[in-house]
Scaffold this active site. Structure first.
Site, PDB file in Angstrom:
ATOM      1  N   GLY A  66      -1.340 -36.672  -9.913  1.00 50.47           N
ATOM      2  CA  GLY A  66      -2.189 -37.404  -8.993  1.00 50.47           C
ATOM      3  C   GLY A  66      -1.663 -37.248  -7.577  1.00 50.47           C
ATOM      4  O   GLY A  66      -0.486 -36.953  -7.364  1.00 50.47           O
ATOM      5  N   GLY A 117       0.656 -36.302 -13.495  1.00 49.70           N
ATOM      6  CA  GLY A 117      -0.737 -36.468 -13.899  1.00 49.70           C
ATOM      7  C   GLY A 117      -1.381 -35.202 -14.410  1.00 49.70           C
ATOM      8  O   GLY A 117      -2.393 -35.252 -15.114  1.00 49.70           O
ATOM      9  N   GLU A 140       9.261 -38.090 -12.294  1.00 47.95           N
ATOM     10  CA  GLU A 140       9.039 -39.388 -11.656  1.00 47.95           C
ATOM     11  C   GLU A 140      10.306 -40.185 -11.362  1.00 47.95           C
ATOM     12  O   GLU A 140      10.367 -40.916 -10.362  1.00 47.95           O
ATOM     13  CB  GLU A 140       8.097 -40.242 -12.528  1.00 47.95           C
ATOM     14  CG  GLU A 140       6.656 -39.806 -12.496  1.00 47.95           C
ATOM     15  CD  GLU A 140       6.329 -38.649 -13.427  1.00 47.95           C
ATOM     16  OE1 GLU A 140       5.167 -38.228 -13.490  1.00 47.95           O
ATOM     17  OE2 GLU A 140       7.262 -38.164 -14.111  1.00 47.95           O
TER      18      GLU A 140
END
Length: 373
Positions: A66, A117, A140
């Site tokens: 994303g 994502g 992440e």
């Protein structure tokens, strides 16, 4: 650029080919792309003429995830409500869930970088095609976040404790490693992808799952792992011994013991990656993956939306400032107490305007549709 040109659509008889088309941004998903993909996948599921949906990326990436930068800027710099982030991630997770429970054949061609994502819109699908150009990662924890997009579901279902290793360290996997651990279902040389697509477009009235599987099996290769791959048995044994420990502190201590007894660069690099990552992210990620072993994909996504919105403040130094010098709070694993971790898994008070993630009901789906890993 209009969303229609950010996702290119090619109709080929009973096949729809969707190409993510933001190559300069490595095909990062923005809100318009997420909305359009959801509309298209819903339309194709209801269209009896569509048998197969192929998803791929333009340029050197499939999708790096994303595109949260506008969201983080709104929240961290402009002081807007966390609701801005909640709306963005809610729509992304709804798309991930729809793909995970999709009744048509989805084939994702991962001919390049796949991160965050990008994994959410591919790994949940029926077939995932890796190539020699594939680079997969869930980075992440080094951003002050944690693997989301249903990663607690698919990472926890990798062999042994390999999912903990991948999710906590942000380790990069190549196409051969993705195939070996099950994140990819097939490996096809990039030079053969055009021919593969052409053959897939010949699907007729026969069972599309059987048809696609037969075509993919005919093209797939079984590449050897590289010399220093983390998926060799001797490394997997170390991963299982260390990443099976109950806490992050115990995991790092076990790795340090291994490094003392039998030093090698892989263990040293793994320890460095963990010590560089956000302490809070590591503890939240570990708990998320452990709980994911006992949850369905929908449960994982519902839980993760709460955790996502509570951690968005933590990644300014990496995502916005890009100085690669984040000042984590808390600064150490020891300072990140269990009760602090617990907060990220508790339901947000409704008086704050919070609403749980509402996933579309998916009824009467056969088991083979829901369990793709």
């Amino acid at each position: 650029m209009a969303s229609e040109t950010q996702v290119l659509v090619d109709d080929k008889s009973s096949v729809r080919i969707l190409t993510l088309n933001r190559p300069k941004q490595l095909n990062a998903l923005n809100s318009n792309m997420i909305t359009l993909l959801m509309q298209l996948f819903l339309e194709y599921e209801e269209d009896p003429n569509v048998k197969i949906v192929i998803l791929k990326g333009q340029g050197r990436a499939f999708c790096v995830g994303g595109d949260p930068l506008p969201v983080f800027r709104d929240i961290v710099i402009q002081g807007k409500s966390w609701r801005v982030g909640a709306d963005f991630f809610s729509e992304q997770y709804k798309l991930d869930h729809f793909m995970a429970t999709y009744s048509k054949v989805q084939i994702s061609i991962l001919n390049g970088i796949v991160m965050g994502g990008g994994a959410g819109i591919s790994v949940h699908g029926r077939f995932r095609i890796a190539t020699e150009k594939t680079v997969f990662a869930m980075p992440e924890t080094e951003l002050g976040l944690f693997p989301d997009v249903g990663a607690s579901y698919f990472l926890s279902r990798l062999p042994g404790f390999f999912g903990e290793y991948v999710g906590l360290t942000g380790a990069r996997l190549d196409g051969a490693e993705m195939l070996a651990c099950g994140l990819a279902t097939h490996f096809v040389p990039s030079s053969r992808l055009n021919a593969l697509e052409a053959d897939l477009c010949k699907v007729g009235s026969s069972d599309p799952v059987t048809f696609a599987s037969a075509i993919l099996n005919a093209y797939t290769k079984h590449p050897k792992l590289k010399q220093h791959s983390a998926y060799y048995r001797q490394v997997l044994d170390v991963i299982d011994r260390c990443f099976s420990r109950r806490t992050m502190e115990e995991i790092i201590s076990a790795l340090e013991k291994e490094a003392t007894e039998k030093p090698n660069e892989w263990i040293s690099a793994t320890i460095r990656a963990l010590k560089k990552a956000s302490p809070a992210s590591l503890k939240i990620s570990l708990r998320s993956i452990r709980e994911g072993r006992f949850q369905g994909v929908g449960q994982c996504l519902i839980q993760i939306i709460t955790t996502t919105c509570l951690t968005m403040q933590g990644c300014r130094a990496v995502v916005i400032d890009k100085d690669r010098n984040p000042k984590w709070e808390p600064r150490s694993l020891e300072e990140m107490k269990d009760n602090m971790v617990e907060r990220y898994f508790e339901r947000v008070d409704e008086e704050d305007g919070w609403e749980d993630l509402k996933l579309s009901p998916r009824k009467n789906l056969p088991a083979l549709i829901i369990a793709k890993l």
